[in-house]
Design a protein around this motif. Structure first.
Motif, mmCIF file in Angstrom:
data_model
loop_
_atom_site.group_PDB
_atom_site.id
_atom_site.type_symbol
_atom_site.label_atom_id
_atom_site.label_comp_id
_atom_site.label_asym_id
_atom_site.label_seq_id
_atom_site.Cartn_x
_atom_site.Cartn_y
_atom_site.Cartn_z
ATOM 1 N N ILE A 187 0.821 -1.214 0.000
ATOM 2 C CA ILE A 187 0.000 0.000 0.000
ATOM 3 C C ILE A 187 0.853 1.260 0.000
ATOM 4 O O ILE A 187 0.454 2.278 -0.570
ATOM 5 N N LEU B 246 -9.989 2.397 -0.245
ATOM 6 C CA LEU B 246 -9.057 1.300 0.033
ATOM 7 C C LEU B 246 -9.796 -0.014 -0.151
ATOM 8 O O LEU B 246 -10.977 -0.117 0.197
ATOM 9 N N PHE C 173 -1.532 3.131 4.939
ATOM 10 C CA PHE C 173 -1.891 4.182 3.992
ATOM 11 C C PHE C 173 -1.619 5.555 4.612
ATOM 12 O O PHE C 173 -1.027 6.427 3.990
ATOM 13 N N VAL D 68 -5.701 1.088 -3.775
ATOM 14 C CA VAL D 68 -6.031 2.459 -3.398
ATOM 15 C C VAL D 68 -6.413 3.282 -4.629
ATOM 16 O O VAL D 68 -5.866 3.088 -5.717
#
Length: 132
Positions: free
Chosen positions: A44, A76, A85, A113
């Motif tokens: 991520i 997400l 994140f 994302v």
């Protein structure tokens, strides 16, 4: 009358990369793509950094930067990624964070994302290629 300027996408998809209406710049959601339009895989952190780099590039087309962003929406694929994140996201913004919403959703191209922003450009006139 307020002019509208559209910044076309280089992708073969039916949307603008961004649209300026008055003093606001609205960006389409950005997924993690590299400069060649290829999906960035990885954790991520790598995906968030790639999406934000695309956002920076798009903002620059209108003479803006991340400091001009007033609103962010984040999708997400798994809210378990939220803390990681946030670490990556925080590294791109000063302590004056824009308002933000974060939701969980299934995303296109199997990325983790997608980030959409709105920026305030002030009362400047549109500078883009296709004022309409």
């Amino acid at each position: 009358m307020t002019a509208i300027t559209r910044y076309p996408s280089s992708l073969p998809l039916p949307f603008s990369r961004a649209t300026q209406a008055g003093g606001f710049l609205f960006l389409s959601g950005q997924i993690p793509l590299d400069a060649d339009g290829q999906v960035v895989r990885g954790d991520i952190t790598a995906q968030t950094n790639a999406a934000i780099e695309r956002i920076k590039d798009t903002l620059a087309l209108a003479g803006a930067s991340l400091k001009d962003v007033v609103r962010v929406t984040v999708w997400l694929t798994d809210l378990a990624l939220f803390a990681q994140f946030n670490e990556a996201y925080r590294s791109h913004f000063s302590s004056d964070f824009p308002t933000r919403s974060t939701v969980e959703a299934k995303l296109a191209m199997d990325v983790d994302v997608e980030i959409e922003v709105q920026a305030w450009l002030g009362d400047s006139q549109p500078k883009g290629p296709a004022a309409a």
